[in-house]
Enzyme design. Structure first.
Site, PDB file in Angstrom:
ATOM      1  N   SER A 102       0.830  -1.201   0.000  1.00  0.00           N
ATOM      2  CA  SER A 102       0.000   0.000   0.000  1.00  0.00           C
ATOM      3  C   SER A 102       0.864   1.251   0.000  1.00  0.00           C
ATOM      4  O   SER A 102       1.993   1.244   0.532  1.00  0.00           O
ATOM      5  CB  SER A 102      -0.901   0.008   1.250  1.00  0.00           C
ATOM      6  OG  SER A 102      -1.531   1.265   1.416  1.00  0.00           O
TER       7      SER A 102
ATOM      8  N   TYR B 258      -2.291   0.048   9.921  1.00  0.00           N
ATOM      9  CA  TYR B 258      -2.475  -0.549   8.599  1.00  0.00           C
ATOM     10  C   TYR B 258      -1.190  -0.417   7.770  1.00  0.00           C
ATOM     11  O   TYR B 258      -0.684  -1.381   7.202  1.00  0.00           O
ATOM     12  CB  TYR B 258      -3.646   0.101   7.881  1.00  0.00           C
ATOM     13  CG  TYR B 258      -3.764  -0.304   6.430  1.00  0.00           C
ATOM     14  CD1 TYR B 258      -4.134  -1.599   6.090  1.00  0.00           C
ATOM     15  CD2 TYR B 258      -3.494   0.602   5.404  1.00  0.00           C
ATOM     16  CE1 TYR B 258      -4.225  -1.983   4.752  1.00  0.00           C
ATOM     17  CE2 TYR B 258      -3.589   0.224   4.077  1.00  0.00           C
ATOM     18  CZ  TYR B 258      -3.958  -1.065   3.758  1.00  0.00           C
ATOM     19  OH  TYR B 258      -4.035  -1.440   2.435  1.00  0.00           O
TER      20      TYR B 258
END
Length: 343
Positions: free
Chosen positions: A138, A163
Site C-alpha cells: 500500500s 495498517y
C-alpha cells in the site's frame, strides 16, 4: 504494455487468488478468467463491509474455470490444503484487513489478517513452490514521508497507521522468505484504487451515496488533501502483465541481500485535489454536495503521489483512465447496482 500478448501467455495457467470477493481481486479474477486461466478464489466473506456486495461479486465470477473456497487465510491448515489440492502456478494475494481509520479501533483484525494471514501465505508458497507470488502492499507504507512523488527508493520506516505498518511488515517478510527460500515475490504499493464494484468504506463510494441522497459529506482537513486516484482497470492491466514476469535475484536497495523480490508503486501518477475530486462526483451524480468541513483525522496523510517509472520500465505501465472517465464509470455502476436515478 501489450495486454493481448500478456493474456495469451497466461492461458491454461492455474492461479490462486486470495480476497476473491474483494474489490480489486474480483476485477483481477474476472480478467484472468477471460484469458482462459484456471482460478481458485479464497475469501472469508467477513462483515467489515456489506457481505451482499461481496457475494454479488462472487456471483459474477461463477463460471467455468472458477472455483471458490470460503476460507480465512489465518487458517494455516486450511490454506495448506487448498494449495496442495489446487497446485497453482502462481498466487495473487490481495486478501487483507483494509482501512486506515478502522485500524485505530480494531487492531487485532490487522494482526490476524495482515500479519498471521500473510505469514501463512508465505509458508504455503514455501511448502508448495510457485513460479510467482504477487502480494498487495500500500502507499500507506510511505507514512510521514513528505518528498513527492513517492519513490520505491525512498525509506518507508515512519508509518502513521497500524495498517501502513502491517503492509510494510509484509514487504519485509516477503523479502526474507524470498532470500531464504527463493520464492519469487512482487509487492504492489497500491495508490487509492477506485472504480465499479468498489469498497463502501472508501471516500468516493460514501461521497457518491451521500451526494445522491442529499446527505452531508465529511471533508477532512477542510479539503486540503490530494490523492493519486488509480482506476481499477489500470491496476488489473499491471497485475496481469506482472504475473509472467517473476523478479530475478538482485539487490533491491543498499543494505539488502540478493533475493528474487521486488516492490512497485502502482498509481495514476496524477494526484487530484480533494475539492476537484468531489466536484467530479457532483457532476457525475448531477447534484451539489453538502459539505461538512472537519480537521485532519489520525492516520491520514496530506498527499499521495506515485512515481511509477519502475513499473513502466518493467511492463510498460501507463495509466490511461482520467478521473472524469473513471468516476463516471463508477457512478453509472453505483446507480445501476442500487437501482437509483441520476439527479
Amino acid at each position: 504494455m501489450n495486454a493481448g500478448i500478456q493474456s495469451a501467455a497466461l492461458r491454461g495457467r492455474r492461479i490462486l487468488v486470495t480476497g476473491a470477493a474483494g474489490f480489486i481481486c474480483f476485477h483481477v479474477a474476472r480478467r484472468l478468467l477471460d484469458t482462459g486461466v484456471q482460478v481458485l478464489g479464497i475469501d472469508n466473506l467477513n462483515d467489515y463491509y456489506d457481505v451482499s456486495l461481496k457475494q454479488a461479486r462472487l456471483d459474477r465470477l461463477a463460471r467455468s474455470g472458477f472455483a471458490f473456497a470460503r476460507l480465512d487465510i489465518a487458517d494455516s491448515a486450511g490454506l495448506m490444503r487448498e494449495m496442495a489440492a489446487f497446485k497453482p502456478d502462481a498466487v495473487i494475494h490481495l486478501a487483507a484487513q483494509a482501512g486506515v481509520r478502522y485500524s485505530l479501533t480494531n487492531p487485532q483484525a490487522y494482526a490476524s489478517a495482515n500479519l498471521t494471514g500473510f505469514l501463512n501465505v508465505l509458508e504455503a508458497c514455501r511448502e508448495h513452490p510457485v513460479e510467482h507470488l504477487i502480494y498487495a502492499s500500500s502507499s500507506s507504507v510511505y507514512g510521514a514521508n513528505t518528498k513527492l512523488p513517492f519513490s520505491e527508493a525512498d525509506k518507508a520506516d515512519h508509518p502513521v497507521s497500524l495498517y501502513g505498518a502491517t503492509k510494510r511488515a509484509n514487504e519485509l517478510m516477503a523479502h526474507a522468505y524470498s532470500h531464504l527460500f527463493a520464492i519469487p515475490a512482487t509487492g504492489l504499493r497500491f495508490f487509492t484504487v477506485y472504480g465499479p464494484w468498489g469498497r463502501p468504506d472508501m471516500a468516493y463510494f460514501s461521497f457518491t451515496r451521500k451526494i445522491a441522497a442529499g446527505e452531508p459529506i465529511d471533508v477532512f482537513n477542510e479539503g486540503r488533501m490530494e490523492r493519486d486516484f488509480t482506476y481499477v482497470d489500470d491496476v488489473v492491466d499491471a497485475i496481469v502483465a506482472l504475473v509472467g514476469r517473476p523478479p530475478q535475484p538482485a539487490r533491491d536497495a543498499p543494505g539488502t541481500t540478493p533475493a528474487p523480490h521486488h516492490v512497485y508503486n502502482i498509481g495514476n501518477h496524477t494526484p487530484v485535489p480533494l475539492e476537484r475530486f468531489i466536484a467530479v462526483i457532483e457532476n457525475a451524480v448531477g447534484r451539489r454536495a453538502i459539505k461538512r468541513m472537519l480537521p485532519m483525522q489520525p492516520g491520514d496523510v496530506h498527499a499521495t503521489y506515485a512515481d511509477v517509472d519502475d513499473l513502466a520500465a518493467a511492463v510498460g505501465f501507463a495509466p490511461r483512465t482520467s478521473i472524469e472517465n473513471g468516476i463516471n464509470a463508477f457512478v453509472d455502476w453505483y446507480m445501476d447496482y442500487y437501482q437509483l436515478q441520476h439527479a
